[in-house]
Design a protein around this motif. Structure first.
Motif, PDB file in Angstrom:
ATOM      1  N   CYS A 285     -42.951 -30.561 -40.632  1.00  0.00           N
ATOM      2  CA  CYS A 285     -41.714 -31.200 -42.893  1.00  0.00           C
ATOM      3  C   CYS A 285     -41.351 -31.909 -42.371  1.00  0.00           C
ATOM      4  N   ASP A 286     -40.364 -31.643 -41.675  1.00  0.00           N
ATOM      5  CA  ASP A 286     -39.270 -32.402 -41.125  1.00  0.00           C
ATOM      6  C   ASP A 286     -39.512 -33.178 -41.480  1.00  0.00           C
ATOM      7  N   LYS A 287     -39.327 -33.548 -39.906  1.00  0.00           N
ATOM      8  CA  LYS A 287     -40.305 -34.865 -38.886  1.00  0.00           C
ATOM      9  C   LYS A 287     -41.424 -35.441 -39.574  1.00  0.00           C
ATOM     10  N   ALA A 288     -42.566 -35.044 -40.381  1.00  0.00           N
ATOM     11  CA  ALA A 288     -43.510 -35.516 -40.821  1.00  0.00           C
ATOM     12  C   ALA A 288     -42.724 -36.953 -42.227  1.00  0.00           C
ATOM     13  N   ARG A 289     -41.505 -35.867 -43.264  1.00  0.00           N
ATOM     14  CA  ARG A 289     -41.230 -36.617 -43.880  1.00  0.00           C
ATOM     15  C   ARG A 289     -40.372 -37.442 -43.257  1.00  0.00           C
ATOM     16  N   ARG A 290     -39.112 -37.644 -42.512  1.00  0.00           N
ATOM     17  CA  ARG A 290     -38.343 -38.329 -41.734  1.00  0.00           C
ATOM     18  C   ARG A 290     -38.974 -39.483 -41.370  1.00  0.00           C
ATOM     19  N   ASP A 291     -40.215 -39.615 -40.563  1.00  0.00           N
ATOM     20  CA  ASP A 291     -40.693 -40.345 -39.861  1.00  0.00           C
ATOM     21  C   ASP A 291     -41.693 -41.595 -40.902  1.00  0.00           C
TER      22      ASP A 291
ATOM     23  N   GLU B  21     -46.114 -47.581 -36.880  1.00  0.00           N
ATOM     24  CA  GLU B  21     -44.614 -48.172 -36.315  1.00  0.00           C
ATOM     25  C   GLU B  21     -44.452 -46.751 -35.505  1.00  0.00           C
ATOM     26  N   VAL B  22     -45.086 -45.959 -35.629  1.00  0.00           N
ATOM     27  CA  VAL B  22     -44.886 -44.901 -34.438  1.00  0.00           C
ATOM     28  C   VAL B  22     -45.715 -44.708 -33.015  1.00  0.00           C
ATOM     29  N   CYS B  23     -44.925 -44.420 -32.272  1.00  0.00           N
ATOM     30  CA  CYS B  23     -46.015 -44.714 -30.558  1.00  0.00           C
ATOM     31  C   CYS B  23     -47.151 -43.728 -30.927  1.00  0.00           C
ATOM     32  N   LYS B  24     -48.385 -43.348 -30.106  1.00  0.00           N
ATOM     33  CA  LYS B  24     -49.456 -42.661 -30.372  1.00  0.00           C
ATOM     34  C   LYS B  24     -49.502 -41.292 -30.271  1.00  0.00           C
ATOM     35  N   THR B  25     -48.888 -40.606 -29.355  1.00  0.00           N
ATOM     36  CA  THR B  25     -48.694 -38.986 -29.719  1.00  0.00           C
ATOM     37  C   THR B  25     -47.701 -39.250 -31.014  1.00  0.00           C
ATOM     38  N   GLN B  26     -46.482 -39.740 -31.212  1.00  0.00           N
ATOM     39  CA  GLN B  26     -46.255 -38.991 -32.940  1.00  0.00           C
ATOM     40  C   GLN B  26     -47.073 -39.173 -33.309  1.00  0.00           C
ATOM     41  N   HIS B  27     -47.629 -40.294 -33.986  1.00  0.00           N
ATOM     42  CA  HIS B  27     -48.845 -40.608 -34.644  1.00  0.00           C
ATOM     43  C   HIS B  27     -49.692 -39.813 -34.835  1.00  0.00           C
ATOM     44  N   SER B  28     -50.337 -39.162 -33.657  1.00  0.00           N
ATOM     45  CA  SER B  28     -51.846 -38.166 -33.582  1.00  0.00           C
ATOM     46  C   SER B  28     -50.386 -36.307 -34.069  1.00  0.00           C
ATOM     47  N   ASP B  29     -49.743 -36.591 -33.579  1.00  0.00           N
ATOM     48  CA  ASP B  29     -48.800 -35.177 -34.371  1.00  0.00           C
ATOM     49  C   ASP B  29     -48.922 -35.815 -35.378  1.00  0.00           C
ATOM     50  N   ILE B  30     -48.030 -36.492 -36.279  1.00  0.00           N
ATOM     51  CA  ILE B  30     -48.201 -36.948 -37.668  1.00  0.00           C
ATOM     52  C   ILE B  30     -49.254 -36.544 -38.612  1.00  0.00           C
ATOM     53  N   ALA B  31     -50.401 -36.986 -37.786  1.00  0.00           N
ATOM     54  CA  ALA B  31     -51.475 -36.982 -38.735  1.00  0.00           C
ATOM     55  C   ALA B  31     -52.235 -35.609 -39.174  1.00  0.00           C
ATOM     56  N   GLU B  32     -51.754 -34.605 -37.953  1.00  0.00           N
ATOM     57  CA  GLU B  32     -52.196 -33.479 -37.548  1.00  0.00           C
ATOM     58  C   GLU B  32     -51.262 -32.520 -38.496  1.00  0.00           C
ATOM     59  N   HIS B  33     -50.186 -32.586 -38.702  1.00  0.00           N
ATOM     60  CA  HIS B  33     -49.694 -31.996 -39.446  1.00  0.00           C
ATOM     61  C   HIS B  33     -49.893 -32.989 -41.083  1.00  0.00           C
ATOM     62  N   LEU B  34     -50.132 -33.570 -41.825  1.00  0.00           N
ATOM     63  CA  LEU B  34     -50.820 -33.939 -42.979  1.00  0.00           C
ATOM     64  C   LEU B  34     -51.608 -33.125 -43.038  1.00  0.00           C
TER      65      LEU B  34
ATOM     66  N   ASN C  88     -53.265 -30.088 -41.835  1.00  0.00           N
ATOM     67  CA  ASN C  88     -53.003 -29.006 -43.062  1.00  0.00           C
ATOM     68  C   ASN C  88     -52.302 -28.762 -43.434  1.00  0.00           C
ATOM     69  N   CYS C  89     -51.116 -29.661 -44.180  1.00  0.00           N
ATOM     70  CA  CYS C  89     -49.798 -29.505 -44.573  1.00  0.00           C
ATOM     71  C   CYS C  89     -50.121 -30.151 -46.408  1.00  0.00           C
ATOM     72  N   PRO C  90     -51.050 -29.638 -47.852  1.00  0.00           N
ATOM     73  CA  PRO C  90     -50.532 -30.602 -49.015  1.00  0.00           C
ATOM     74  C   PRO C  90     -49.523 -31.393 -49.035  1.00  0.00           C
ATOM     75  N   GLU C  91     -48.118 -30.343 -49.292  1.00  0.00           N
ATOM     76  CA  GLU C  91     -47.267 -30.529 -49.638  1.00  0.00           C
ATOM     77  C   GLU C  91     -47.089 -32.133 -49.515  1.00  0.00           C
ATOM     78  N   CYS C  92     -46.921 -32.475 -47.871  1.00  0.00           N
ATOM     79  CA  CYS C  92     -46.816 -33.396 -47.171  1.00  0.00           C
ATOM     80  C   CYS C  92     -47.635 -34.262 -47.479  1.00  0.00           C
ATOM     81  N   ARG C  93     -49.429 -34.217 -47.211  1.00  0.00           N
ATOM     82  CA  ARG C  93     -50.430 -34.723 -47.387  1.00  0.00           C
ATOM     83  C   ARG C  93     -49.990 -36.025 -48.580  1.00  0.00           C
ATOM     84  N   ASP C  94     -49.451 -35.389 -49.443  1.00  0.00           N
ATOM     85  CA  ASP C  94     -49.393 -35.353 -51.659  1.00  0.00           C
ATOM     86  C   ASP C  94     -47.880 -36.538 -51.267  1.00  0.00           C
ATOM     87  N   GLU C  95     -47.165 -36.440 -50.568  1.00  0.00           N
ATOM     88  CA  GLU C  95     -46.554 -37.450 -49.991  1.00  0.00           C
ATOM     89  C   GLU C  95     -46.534 -38.911 -49.439  1.00  0.00           C
TER      90      GLU C  95
END
Length: 80
Positions: free
Chosen positions: A6-12, A20-33, A35-42
């Motif tokens: 959550c911390d990294k997903a919300r920060r970025d 504006e993030v690299c492909k690896t970060q994009h994939s990681d954040i997309a995966e987090h979103l 699986n995480c309803p709170e971050c997905r809502d944000e």
């Protein structure tokens, strides 16, 4: 891919939404979103707000209003 948390997903989040993030970060954040309803809502709120602001910036003021504003600006400039 690994869930970035959550911390990294919300920060970025803003950079992620603007692609504006690299492909690896994009994939990681997309995966987090996924699986995480709170971050997905944000992310949904941020995306909606960004879209509304972008649409508002594309709209033009009515010609009459534009003329009134320009006339007032010229009047102020003339007195200074």
């Amino acid at each position: 891919m690994t869930d970035c948390g959550c911390d990294k997903a919300r920060r970025d989040l803003e950079e992620y939404l603007r692609n504006e993030v690299c492909k690896t970060q994009h994939s990681d954040i997309a995966e987090h979103l996924e699986n995480c309803p709170e971050c997905r809502d944000e992310a949904l709120v941020a995306r909606t707000l960004t879209d509304v602001v972008a649409r508002a910036c594309k709209e033009s003021a009515p010609e009459e209003l534009r003329d009134q504003v320009l006339a007032k600006l010229r009047a102020v400039q003339a007195t200074h």
